[in-house]
Design a protein around this motif. Structure first.
Motif, PDB file in Angstrom:
ATOM      1  N   GLN A  26     -53.967 -72.552-100.566  1.00  0.00           N
ATOM      2  CA  GLN A  26     -54.379 -71.689 -99.471  1.00  0.00           C
ATOM      3  C   GLN A  26     -53.566 -72.053 -98.229  1.00  0.00           C
ATOM      4  O   GLN A  26     -52.882 -73.082 -98.202  1.00  0.00           O
ATOM      5  N   ARG A  27     -53.653 -71.209 -97.209  1.00  0.00           N
ATOM      6  CA  ARG A  27     -52.969 -71.504 -95.955  1.00  0.00           C
ATOM      7  C   ARG A  27     -53.879 -71.175 -94.780  1.00  0.00           C
ATOM      8  O   ARG A  27     -54.730 -70.290 -94.861  1.00  0.00           O
ATOM      9  N   PHE A  28     -53.686 -71.914 -93.686  1.00  0.00           N
ATOM     10  CA  PHE A  28     -54.288 -71.535 -92.420  1.00  0.00           C
ATOM     11  C   PHE A  28     -53.323 -70.594 -91.710  1.00  0.00           C
ATOM     12  O   PHE A  28     -52.123 -70.881 -91.609  1.00  0.00           O
ATOM     13  N   ALA A  29     -53.852 -69.473 -91.245  1.00  0.00           N
ATOM     14  CA  ALA A  29     -53.048 -68.481 -90.542  1.00  0.00           C
ATOM     15  C   ALA A  29     -53.422 -68.480 -89.067  1.00  0.00           C
ATOM     16  O   ALA A  29     -54.579 -68.685 -88.700  1.00  0.00           O
ATOM     17  N   THR A  30     -52.431 -68.250 -88.226  1.00  0.00           N
ATOM     18  CA  THR A  30     -52.640 -68.152 -86.786  1.00  0.00           C
ATOM     19  C   THR A  30     -52.308 -66.730 -86.353  1.00  0.00           C
ATOM     20  O   THR A  30     -51.280 -66.174 -86.757  1.00  0.00           O
ATOM     21  N   LEU A  67     -48.821 -65.037 -85.914  1.00  0.00           N
ATOM     22  CA  LEU A  67     -48.050 -65.876 -84.998  1.00  0.00           C
ATOM     23  C   LEU A  67     -47.603 -67.121 -85.745  1.00  0.00           C
ATOM     24  O   LEU A  67     -48.364 -67.696 -86.533  1.00  0.00           O
ATOM     25  N   LEU A  68     -46.379 -67.547 -85.504  1.00  0.00           N
ATOM     26  CA  LEU A  68     -45.852 -68.808 -86.065  1.00  0.00           C
ATOM     27  C   LEU A  68     -45.989 -68.841 -87.586  1.00  0.00           C
ATOM     28  O   LEU A  68     -46.297 -69.878 -88.179  1.00  0.00           O
ATOM     29  N   GLU A  69     -45.707 -67.699 -88.249  1.00  0.00           N
ATOM     30  CA  GLU A  69     -45.966 -67.591 -89.682  1.00  0.00           C
ATOM     31  C   GLU A  69     -45.174 -68.609 -90.499  1.00  0.00           C
ATOM     32  O   GLU A  69     -45.652 -69.095 -91.528  1.00  0.00           O
ATOM     33  N   ASP A  70     -43.964 -68.946 -90.051  1.00  0.00           N
ATOM     34  CA  ASP A  70     -43.173 -69.923 -90.811  1.00  0.00           C
ATOM     35  C   ASP A  70     -43.696 -71.349 -90.619  1.00  0.00           C
ATOM     36  O   ASP A  70     -43.174 -72.285 -91.225  1.00  0.00           O
ATOM     37  N   TRP A  71     -44.721 -71.529 -89.780  1.00  0.00           N
ATOM     38  CA  TRP A  71     -45.349 -72.832 -89.582  1.00  0.00           C
ATOM     39  C   TRP A  71     -46.719 -72.922 -90.254  1.00  0.00           C
ATOM     40  O   TRP A  71     -47.383 -73.959 -90.155  1.00  0.00           O
ATOM     41  N   TRP A  72     -47.168 -71.860 -90.929  1.00  0.00           N
ATOM     42  CA  TRP A  72     -48.506 -71.902 -91.513  1.00  0.00           C
ATOM     43  C   TRP A  72     -48.570 -72.981 -92.589  1.00  0.00           C
ATOM     44  O   TRP A  72     -47.758 -73.036 -93.500  1.00  0.00           O
ATOM     45  N   GLN A  73     -49.564 -73.838 -92.470  1.00  0.00           N
ATOM     46  CA  GLN A  73     -49.644 -75.022 -93.332  1.00  0.00           C
ATOM     47  C   GLN A  73     -50.422 -74.721 -94.622  1.00  0.00           C
ATOM     48  O   GLN A  73     -51.566 -74.280 -94.575  1.00  0.00           O
ATOM     49  N   PRO A  74     -49.813 -74.986 -95.785  1.00  0.00           N
ATOM     50  CA  PRO A  74     -50.552 -74.822 -97.049  1.00  0.00           C
ATOM     51  C   PRO A  74     -51.423 -76.047 -97.330  1.00  0.00           C
ATOM     52  O   PRO A  74     -51.162 -77.148 -96.837  1.00  0.00           O
ATOM     53  N   PHE A  75     -52.475 -75.851 -98.114  1.00  0.00           N
ATOM     54  CA  PHE A  75     -53.337 -76.965 -98.507  1.00  0.00           C
ATOM     55  C   PHE A  75     -53.983 -76.636 -99.846  1.00  0.00           C
ATOM     56  O   PHE A  75     -54.102 -75.455-100.209  1.00  0.00           O
TER      57      PHE A  75
END
Length: 300
Positions: free
Chosen positions: A164-168, A264-272
């Protein structure tokens, strides 16, 4: 005289419900009958188990100790009897799952309908709770949590999406007024929407990751909402332009696709890693839980 199972179950029902009238609604027994049963149990044990006032019923120290050991023990008895009923009547019973709101919204909708259709004799109760709980003490058969919140003596089974990822995101109006951040640290200049757990801890710092670099920022809260039931309020506020929100990508996906929110900052969204179904290694697995585990293992 030794107490019987009926007396112990009556005490357990009253202690969990926090009152005789409340317990009578779920136990199907009159409040006066429950009160007399608990008095009989206290007399046989020679110790008071419940503090009774006009406003509340709470366990005494002795009652709390008994409750801590009694709940899992009676759970074992119920599971053993359930196994016998399963052989006699087919698979029946109740499955009680303690899950975070995110799992109730994002994981279980793809699993529960098929499980219930395959097992018409089983009923399911979902208890939404975002803090970690002892599933045995809470009266649940199993829970869903993420890896970092699992205890060592639990048996865990992957459930739902494995990554999953956190999206901003923010509203188009917010971006027009405040600009689009180019780096996670730019969020320090944006009003943001934060969550607060029941423990009081905020959902910060926000973590971002790109090419192995991890950035943590402590954004300023324009709005803080309780994690769980108030999360949708935070999303609605973000859509209305109150501030930037960071949440599960799948939770925000419908609003991103509709254009109500922009990423926003989609290329920084962190997967977990995705969540796990967990249950105690110290107890017999009840038949409804065993059936659910088998169903999860067979779900794509």
């Amino acid at each position: 005289m030794k107490p019987d199972l009926a007396d112990l179950n009556a005490f357990l029902a009253v202690a969990r419900a926090g009152g005789f009238r409340e317990a009578s609604r779920t136990a199907g027994v009159g409040a006066s009958t429950l009160s007399e049963t608990v008095r009989r149990l206290e007399a046989s044990l020679g110790v008071r188990l419940l503090h009774r006032t006009t406003r509340s019923v709470t366990p005494t120290e002795a009652g709390a100790r008994l409750l801590e050991r009694l709940a899992p023990a009676l759970g074992e008895v119920a599971a053993a009897l359930g196994a016998v009923d399963d052989l006699r009547d087919g698979l029946t019973g109740t499955l009680r799952l303690n899950v975070p709101v995110s799992a109730a919204r994002l994981v279980l909708p793809a699993i529960l309908p098929g499980f219930l259709a395959a097992h018409p004799g089983i009923t399911v109760e979902i208890v939404p709770e975002d803090g970690f709980v002892d599933v045995l003490a809470s009266g649940s058969d199993a829970g869903i949590r993420y890896d970092e919140r699992l205890e060592q003596d639990m048996i865990a089974l992957p459930i739902g999406p494995r990554v999953q990822r956190f999206a901003t995101a923010a509203s188009p109006d917010h971006v027009a007024r405040h600009g689009r951040p180019a780096h996670p640290r730019d969020l320090l200049d944006h009003p943001c929407i934060l969550g607060r757990f029941a423990s009081g801890r905020l959902t910060t710092p926000w973590e971002f990751e790109r090419d192995g670099e991890v950035i943590r920022v402590e954004p300023q809260a324009r709005l803080t909402v309780g994690v769980g039931g108030a999360i949708d309020l935070g999303v609605a506020a973000a859509i209305a332009g109150v501030g930037v929100v960071t949440l599960f990508e799948d939770w925000l996906r419908p609003h991103l696709e509709s254009g109500a929110l922009v990423p926003l900052l989609e290329d920084w969204w962190q997967p977990f890693p995705g969540p796990f179904l967990y249950h105690s290694s110290r107890r017999l697995v009840p038949p409804p839980l065993r059936a659910f585990i088998d169903h999860v293992r067979g779900t794509p």
